[in-house]
Design a protein around this motif. Structure first.
Motif, PDB file in Angstrom:
ATOM      1  N   ALA A   1      32.181  41.465  44.065  1.00 26.44           N
ATOM      2  CA  ALA A   1      33.463  41.165  44.716  1.00 26.44           C
ATOM      3  C   ALA A   1      33.327  39.996  45.686  1.00 26.44           C
ATOM      4  O   ALA A   1      34.183  39.101  45.731  1.00 26.44           O
ATOM      5  CB  ALA A   1      33.974  42.405  45.445  1.00 26.44           C
TER       6      ALA A   1
ATOM      7  N   LEU B   1      33.085  36.873  43.782  1.00 21.13           N
ATOM      8  CA  LEU B   1      34.374  36.519  43.180  1.00 21.13           C
ATOM      9  C   LEU B   1      35.264  35.781  44.191  1.00 21.13           C
ATOM     10  O   LEU B   1      35.968  34.831  43.839  1.00 21.13           O
ATOM     11  CB  LEU B   1      35.073  37.778  42.662  1.00 21.13           C
ATOM     12  CG  LEU B   1      36.392  37.544  41.919  1.00 21.13           C
ATOM     13  CD1 LEU B   1      36.186  36.630  40.701  1.00 21.13           C
ATOM     14  CD2 LEU B   1      37.016  38.885  41.484  1.00 21.13           C
TER      15      LEU B   1
ATOM     16  N   ILE C   1      41.268  43.775  46.263  1.00 16.97           N
ATOM     17  CA  ILE C   1      39.968  44.437  46.048  1.00 16.97           C
ATOM     18  C   ILE C   1      39.775  45.592  47.034  1.00 16.97           C
ATOM     19  O   ILE C   1      39.354  46.686  46.650  1.00 16.97           O
ATOM     20  CB  ILE C   1      38.812  43.416  46.141  1.00 16.97           C
ATOM     21  CG1 ILE C   1      38.962  42.344  45.049  1.00 16.97           C
ATOM     22  CG2 ILE C   1      37.458  44.122  46.022  1.00 16.97           C
ATOM     23  CD1 ILE C   1      38.013  41.158  45.185  1.00 16.97           C
TER      24      ILE C   1
ATOM     25  N   ILE D   1      34.537  48.995  42.815  1.00 13.79           N
ATOM     26  CA  ILE D   1      34.637  47.529  42.876  1.00 13.79           C
ATOM     27  C   ILE D   1      33.401  46.831  42.347  1.00 13.79           C
ATOM     28  O   ILE D   1      33.365  45.602  42.276  1.00 13.79           O
ATOM     29  CB  ILE D   1      34.958  47.017  44.300  1.00 13.79           C
ATOM     30  CG1 ILE D   1      33.867  47.451  45.290  1.00 13.79           C
ATOM     31  CG2 ILE D   1      36.335  47.483  44.743  1.00 13.79           C
ATOM     32  CD1 ILE D   1      33.886  46.652  46.579  1.00 13.79           C
ATOM     33  N   SER D   2      32.370  47.590  41.966  1.00 13.08           N
ATOM     34  CA  SER D   2      31.232  46.924  41.316  1.00 13.08           C
ATOM     35  C   SER D   2      31.518  46.722  39.824  1.00 13.08           C
ATOM     36  O   SER D   2      30.750  46.050  39.137  1.00 13.08           O
ATOM     37  CB  SER D   2      29.952  47.740  41.507  1.00 13.08           C
ATOM     38  OG  SER D   2      29.987  48.918  40.718  1.00 13.08           O
TER      39      SER D   2
ATOM     40  N   THR E   1      37.521  46.480  37.224  1.00  6.29           N
ATOM     41  CA  THR E   1      38.303  46.573  38.464  1.00  6.29           C
ATOM     42  C   THR E   1      38.619  45.172  38.986  1.00  6.29           C
ATOM     43  O   THR E   1      39.765  44.861  39.343  1.00  6.29           O
ATOM     44  CB  THR E   1      37.521  47.358  39.541  1.00  6.29           C
ATOM     45  OG1 THR E   1      37.256  48.667  39.046  1.00  6.29           O
ATOM     46  CG2 THR E   1      38.320  47.456  40.833  1.00  6.29           C
ATOM     47  N   LEU E   2      37.591  44.320  39.029  1.00  2.00           N
ATOM     48  CA  LEU E   2      37.792  42.973  39.576  1.00  2.00           C
ATOM     49  C   LEU E   2      38.753  42.174  38.702  1.00  2.00           C
ATOM     50  O   LEU E   2      39.581  41.409  39.208  1.00  2.00           O
ATOM     51  CB  LEU E   2      36.448  42.263  39.725  1.00  2.00           C
ATOM     52  CG  LEU E   2      35.476  42.933  40.708  1.00  2.00           C
ATOM     53  CD1 LEU E   2      34.151  42.171  40.750  1.00  2.00           C
ATOM     54  CD2 LEU E   2      36.093  43.020  42.106  1.00  2.00           C
ATOM     55  N   SER E   3      38.640  42.365  37.406  1.00  2.00           N
ATOM     56  CA  SER E   3      39.538  41.683  36.481  1.00  2.00           C
ATOM     57  C   SER E   3      40.988  42.112  36.732  1.00  2.00           C
ATOM     58  O   SER E   3      41.912  41.286  36.781  1.00  2.00           O
ATOM     59  CB  SER E   3      39.076  42.010  35.058  1.00  2.00           C
ATOM     60  OG  SER E   3      40.025  41.610  34.128  1.00  2.00           O
TER      61      SER E   3
ATOM     62  N   CYS F   1      42.203  43.159  39.504  1.00  2.00           N
ATOM     63  CA  CYS F   1      42.621  42.577  40.791  1.00  2.00           C
ATOM     64  C   CYS F   1      43.060  41.133  40.602  1.00  2.00           C
ATOM     65  O   CYS F   1      44.079  40.693  41.175  1.00  2.00           O
ATOM     66  CB  CYS F   1      41.483  42.656  41.810  1.00  2.00           C
ATOM     67  SG  CYS F   1      41.116  44.336  42.344  1.00  2.00           S
TER      68      CYS F   1
ATOM     69  N   LEU G   1      35.763  35.240  37.017  1.00  2.00           N
ATOM     70  CA  LEU G   1      34.626  36.173  36.923  1.00  2.00           C
ATOM     71  C   LEU G   1      33.383  35.486  36.384  1.00  2.00           C
ATOM     72  O   LEU G   1      32.258  35.814  36.772  1.00  2.00           O
ATOM     73  CB  LEU G   1      34.984  37.375  36.046  1.00  2.00           C
ATOM     74  CG  LEU G   1      35.771  38.498  36.718  1.00  2.00           C
ATOM     75  CD1 LEU G   1      36.269  39.507  35.696  1.00  2.00           C
ATOM     76  CD2 LEU G   1      34.909  39.198  37.781  1.00  2.00           C
TER      77      LEU G   1
END
Lengths: 201, 201
Positions: B93, B96, B117, B128-129, B133-135, B137, B148
């Motif tokens: 995160a 990112l 996030i 969040i690892s 999830t990050l995608s 967000c 990413l």
């Protein structure tokens, strides 16, 4: 509404000084009564492997604390000097407050004594482990100097140890701490929340 | 007056969540610009001998923190769930966010990503690892998912290490931290002071 806040303070603690100098005025405004609870952080710190203040163990945190205290005291118009050595030994001062309570002094007189001792240490560069300093504090707030003898009694020594046991039972890990109806608030930054909780209990 | 605040946050940090969710509105009101600084506390904690979060190392402090967060989030109307496991791994995160900055996204978009996030982690129980999830967000705030890939580049990895070096040079020891003209403010409780300092610089 007649709520109460238990104020747990350690005389060596810088942030306890901040709360001591404002709690009475704020509590009065909120209609909350204060129970004064001197205790020692040393045994709690030792139990988690710390031999001195975390502000000495962790230098960056220590440097920050002194800067933070300096800024906050300036904003509040409070005198502030770094005690040397730090932390000071507050055992005698803590016992003296318990002696004043055992001697049936009113909460207002107890509060005045606590303020005088913190003021001597942080405002006036005095060594609060010295009986002379404590004696001056008693005189300044109109309490009998004979309380110093009571403070050295086995009864009061036992009472201070009991305070430590109570603090641990309340899950207290630092100072100042405030307890309202079993709910713990830690740090001068939480004084407002603690009083609001006490006012609505 | 055009002042700036450097906001140093660690994605695993509970109190950083509190500041993230209010800093933009407060900074806008104060006329202060925000520089977003993701960094990792792990190396700083390791350097002082801690292998995990102090909230795990010191159980009473940990129990208090969860209670304190619960109370504050309730007051602020913020969702709050304890991440499992805690602390989460926020390396991806943090990278990112640096990738979004390197990709010339505006500070507002960076702020929206940071909020998304933190919200996923503490408001929505997401891990969040996980790249998924990050995608999500990124999509939620209208940023390209290709960030990413940039986040996994050597350039961005080096940049995150540099952030750690800068944090140490600034004497940062916890999160959130705010730096105004070289002056350090630590903790969500100091956000008001930091913005006031930035507004008058």
């Amino acid at each position: 509404m007649g709520g109460r806040v238990a104020f747990w303070f350690e005389f060596a603690s810088t942030y306890s000084y901040l709360s001591t100098m404002r709690i009475e005025q704020m509590a009065a405004r909120a209609g909350v009564a204060i129970d004064w609870h001197p205790f020692l952080l040393g045994p709690i710190f030792h139990a988690q492997g710390w031999k001195t203040s975390p502000f000495n163990l962790y230098p960056a945190k220590g440097r920050y604390m002194w800067r933070d205290m300096e800024r906050i005291c300036a904003r509040r118009g409070l005198a502030f000097h770094k005690p040397d050595p730090f932390p000071q030994n507050g055992v005698g001062a803590a016992r003296l407050v318990l002696a004043a309570q055992a001697g049936a002094q009113s909460p207002d007189q107890v509060g005045a004594l606590v303020r005088a001792i913190y003021g001597a240490q942080f405002g006036n560069r005095q060594d609060i482990s010295s009986p002379e300093t404590l004696s001056q504090c008693l005189i300044a707030v109109g309490l009998p100097v004979a309380l110093l003898d009571l403070a050295r009694s086995d009864e009061i020594k036992a009472r201070l140890r009991q305070q430590g046991d109570r603090a641990s039972a309340l899950d207290i890990f630092g100072a100042p701490s405030f307890v309202v109806n079993g709910d713990l608030f830690w740090g001068d930054d939480r004084l407002e929340q603690a009083l609001a909780a006490a006012a609505t209990v």
